[in-house]
Design a protein around this motif. Structure first.
Motif, PDB file in Angstrom:
ATOM      1  N   ALA A  44       0.840  -1.204   0.000  1.00 36.38           N
ATOM      2  CA  ALA A  44       0.000   0.000   0.000  1.00 36.38           C
ATOM      3  C   ALA A  44       0.874   1.252   0.000  1.00 36.38           C
ATOM      4  N   LYS A 178      -5.425  -2.001   1.610  1.00 37.25           N
ATOM      5  CA  LYS A 178      -5.672  -1.627   0.226  1.00 37.25           C
ATOM      6  C   LYS A 178      -5.979  -0.159   0.057  1.00 37.25           C
ATOM      7  N   THR A 180      -5.227   4.035   1.123  1.00 35.65           N
ATOM      8  CA  THR A 180      -4.325   5.033   1.691  1.00 35.65           C
ATOM      9  C   THR A 180      -5.199   6.047   2.390  1.00 35.65           C
TER      10      THR A 180
END
Length: 184
Positions: A44, A178, A180
């Motif tokens: 990520a 997955k 941010t």
């Protein structure tokens, strides 16, 4: 002097704290691997750098296993990763040592990624940032957790000229899984 007042090309220092590590019994600190969450968060971080259009020209990474694995998983998110230098001095380093490492970057490097450990990385960001956008400086002061990324910009002819208080902290993000998410 802020990043806006400097002379020379715009340079970016991207500071990435290694992803969440495991604490297996009997394993020396330098050899600790990533925890399952760290193995999710490191990619990520790579995606976050790609989305921020902030891929490095060079990465300097601590030699600790958790930092090296963070680099490998993050860089795997890009088409062609840049060169990486594994530097033992970045392991458990204080600000003066980290600053020496950064100042050794070749002058042709415009964006440098530094992957390492706290408290040194957090203190380096706070030391270099003479100014910040939004609440980024307060965010770093509050907490610089695993997988956190700080984006610093400054103008300078050489990396050797980077000095405390001369950079602009433009953002700090904390990639998780997955997604941010912005540091709140």
């Amino acid at each position: 002097m802020s990043a806006r007042a400097g002379v020379g090309p715009l340079r970016r220092l991207v500071v990435l704290r290694h992803a969440k590590s495991a604490w297996p019994m009997g394993v020396p600190d330098h050899e600790r691997p990533l925890a399952p969450r760290g193995r999710r968060d490191a990619p990520a971080a790579g995606r976050a750098l790609l989305e921020a259009d902030c891929l490095p020209d060079l990465a300097v990474c601590s030699t600790a296993v958790r930092a090296r694995h963070t680099w490998e998983l993050a860089a795997a998110q890009w088409g062609t990763p840049p060169s990486v230098r594994y530097d033992r001095r970045a392991y458990a380093a204080d600000v003066p040592k980290l600053l020496r490492v950064v100042r050794e970057a070749p002058d042709e490097v415009r964006t440098l990624l530094l992957i390492g450990h706290n408290p040194g990385l957090e203190e380096l960001v706070l030391d270099l940032a003479g100014d910040a956008l939004d609440d980024a400086l307060d965010d770093v002061r509050t907490k610089f957790p695993t997988s956190a990324i700080a984006f610093l910009s400054w103008r300078g002819e050489t990396w050797a000229s980077l000095a405390p208080g001369t950079a602009l902290l433009t953002d700090m993000i904390v990639p998780r899984g997955k997604k941010t998410k912005r540091k709140q």
